[in-house]
Design a protein around this motif. Sequence first.
Motif, PDB file in Angstrom:
ATOM      1  N   ILE A  45       0.837  -1.204   0.000  1.00 22.50           N
ATOM      2  CA  ILE A  45       0.000   0.000   0.000  1.00 22.50           C
ATOM      3  C   ILE A  45       0.873   1.257   0.000  1.00 22.50           C
ATOM      4  O   ILE A  45       0.613   2.219  -0.728  1.00 22.50           O
ATOM      5  CB  ILE A  45      -0.974   0.004   1.202  1.00 22.50           C
ATOM      6  N   TYR A  49       1.018   4.152  -2.858  1.00 24.28           N
ATOM      7  CA  TYR A  49       0.821   5.552  -2.481  1.00 24.28           C
ATOM      8  C   TYR A  49       1.985   6.417  -2.964  1.00 24.28           C
ATOM      9  O   TYR A  49       1.780   7.471  -3.571  1.00 24.28           O
ATOM     10  CB  TYR A  49       0.653   5.642  -0.965  1.00 24.28           C
ATOM     11  N   LEU A  71      -6.260   3.730   6.049  1.00 23.26           N
ATOM     12  CA  LEU A  71      -6.955   3.818   4.764  1.00 23.26           C
ATOM     13  C   LEU A  71      -8.151   4.745   4.809  1.00 23.26           C
ATOM     14  O   LEU A  71      -8.764   5.019   3.798  1.00 23.26           O
ATOM     15  CB  LEU A  71      -7.417   2.427   4.314  1.00 23.26           C
TER      16      LEU A  71
END
Length: 84
Positions: A45, A49, A71
């Motif tokens: 993640i 990003y 999140l």
Amino acid sequence: MSDEFKIIYRILKSLKDMMDLETANLDEISFERYKITETKYNKIIEMLYENEYIQGITIKEYIDGAKIIDLGKTDDKEEIFKYI
């Protein structure tokens, strides 16, 4: 294709599919769903990003090097992620 690339693809595909829905279901992209460790999931993640594939998340880094990825809790999918 490595397992990591398969997971990345599945996460991005889930995000793309969410774009057609009224609200986002973050359980669709949880580490439990992909049967990977939370550490590996957080690294994936974070990479997405940093490379601007997703936005709207918060990454907090602490002095000891620990990172927390949030999140978000909103139902507005456009505030959670931007799929490119």
